[in-house]
Design an enzyme around this catalytic site. Structure first.
Site, PDB file in Angstrom:
ATOM      1  N   CYS A 130      21.340  36.828 -26.017  1.00  0.00           N
ATOM      2  CA  CYS A 130      21.820  36.205 -24.779  1.00  0.00           C
ATOM      3  C   CYS A 130      23.253  35.696 -24.901  1.00  0.00           C
ATOM      4  O   CYS A 130      24.062  35.851 -23.975  1.00  0.00           O
ATOM      5  CB  CYS A 130      20.883  35.077 -24.353  1.00  0.00           C
ATOM      6  SG  CYS A 130      20.424  33.951 -25.693  1.00  0.00           S
ATOM      7  N   HIS A 242      23.836  29.199 -20.895  1.00  0.00           N
ATOM      8  CA  HIS A 242      24.621  29.014 -22.110  1.00  0.00           C
ATOM      9  C   HIS A 242      26.105  28.901 -21.751  1.00  0.00           C
ATOM     10  O   HIS A 242      26.590  29.593 -20.854  1.00  0.00           O
ATOM     11  CB  HIS A 242      24.460  30.213 -23.049  1.00  0.00           C
ATOM     12  CG  HIS A 242      23.103  30.342 -23.663  1.00  0.00           C
ATOM     13  ND1 HIS A 242      22.132  29.376 -23.585  1.00  0.00           N
ATOM     14  CD2 HIS A 242      22.568  31.362 -24.400  1.00  0.00           C
ATOM     15  CE1 HIS A 242      21.044  29.793 -24.242  1.00  0.00           C
ATOM     16  NE2 HIS A 242      21.297  30.993 -24.741  1.00  0.00           N
TER      17      HIS A 242
END
Length: 345
Positions: A130, A242
């Site tokens: 990710c 994130h």
């Protein structure tokens, strides 16, 4: 004619997101089959306005299924992805099980869609980590224009990157602290509520963690093997999305204004960059969105041809589920696969 799509790990965070994104994007399905372990059989999951019952992976026949979106972890993928691929079904795997296999393409569609053609060797395509996915989306247009030599990246990764257990732990610990109780730590190596943990995945011999190693190796495989990259990966008390602080050193002269314009034209990138309060993207802005947001673009005077920027993306979407669905769309749009079965009645 639609495609028969199986989602393995359908009851997890990413599996549920895959189902939601397939519906949101109007993916051409004839049938969607949610699969999981035996203990999840009979659970209900949503697909658009439908409710589907989960079936057992171990009893499912993939011989007439076109695409399998795999999000059940590396151990399950190592066992099942080759078996599924051998039945003629293309596996798009969200785990790290096959990312570093030379016969398995590692794909971010905005970056290296052409490499998807290599899937036929094993009928497996890997989804990157990710934190890597959002990084290379931002790096690609800059690398094409200026030639990136070196990347220094510090990540601020949400607890959803550790799955539902990570999200539950942050929730429990926060509630415990507000109730003046001692928070229990199970999932993470230290308390995550109101804290930061500079440690994601296992430590390696050189002192880097596996998460940091993944970013280095995957960026080289996806973007350019000549790029040098060093990463520091940090878990933060954020539920979803994130963030990354990125410094790059380029071969060609680069200015902030030029970089801003290049990024504005890039697929998958949304630039929010004003020199004022709130003129930048935060994890809260990115949660639930598809784009990789880029902000705080500025020249780095400490190196020749240097640039610094901030990027944020929803790790459950672009970092996992959305990227997998986009890969499937590439397969269909380029006519690399055809439906094997008639549409379900």
């Amino acid at each position: 004619m639609g495609y028969k799509v199986a989602v393995v790990g359908a009851t997890g965070n990413v599996g549920r997101e895959m189902l939601a994104i397939l519906a949101e994007r109007g993916f051409p399905v004839s049938e969607v089959i949610p699969l999981a372990s035996r203990r999840s059989v009979g659970q209900e999951v949503s697909f658009g306005d439908k409710v589907l019952k989960v079936k057992a992976l171990e009893h499912y026949d993939f011989s007439d299924t076109d695409i399998c979106l795999m999000s059940a972890g590396g151990t399950v993928s190592k066992e099942w992805s080759p078996k599924i691929g051998a039945q003629g079904c293309v596996v798009i795997d969200n785990s790290s099980a096959f990312r570093y296999d030379s016969d398995v393409p590692l794909i971010v569609p905005e970056v290296n869609a052409d490499a998807v053609a290599g899937f036929a060797k094993r009928n497996i395509i890997a989804n990157p980590n990710c934190s890597t996915a959002q990084l290379v989306v931002a790096l690609k247009p800059l690398h094409d224009r200026y030639g990136i030599k070196r990347v220094v990246v510090s990540t601020y990764q949400s607890v959803s990157g550790a799955g539902k257990e990570g999200m539950d732990e942050l929730d429990r610990q926060t509630k415990a602290l507000y109730s003046m109780k001692d928070p229990e730590t199970k999932k993470f190596p230290a308390r995550i509520a109101f804290n930061l943990i500079p440690h994601i995945d296992v430590f390696m011999e050189d002192g880097y963690t596996k998460e940091e190693w993944k970013m280095t190796v995957e960026t080289k495989k996806i973007l350019d093997p000549k790029i040098k990259l060093t990463a520091t990966c940090v878990r933060v008390p954020v539920f979803i999305a994130h963030s990354e602080a990125v410094n790059i050193e380029c071969e060609q002269p680069i200015t902030a204004d030029e970089a801003r314009e290049v990024l504005r034209q890039a697929p998958g990138v949304l630039v929010i960059d004003k020199h004022e309060n709130g003129g930048y993207a935060t994890p809260l802005d990115a949660a639930g969105e598809d784009a990789t947001y880029v902000s705080r673009i500025r020249e780095d005077a400490t190196v020749e041809n240097g640039l610094a920027f901030w990027c944020v993306s929803d790790n459950l979407r672009k970092g996992a589920a959305l990227n997998a669905v986009q890969i499937a769309e590439v397969l269909i749009n380029r006519k690399l696969i055809q439906p094997r079965a008639k549409a379900a009645a």
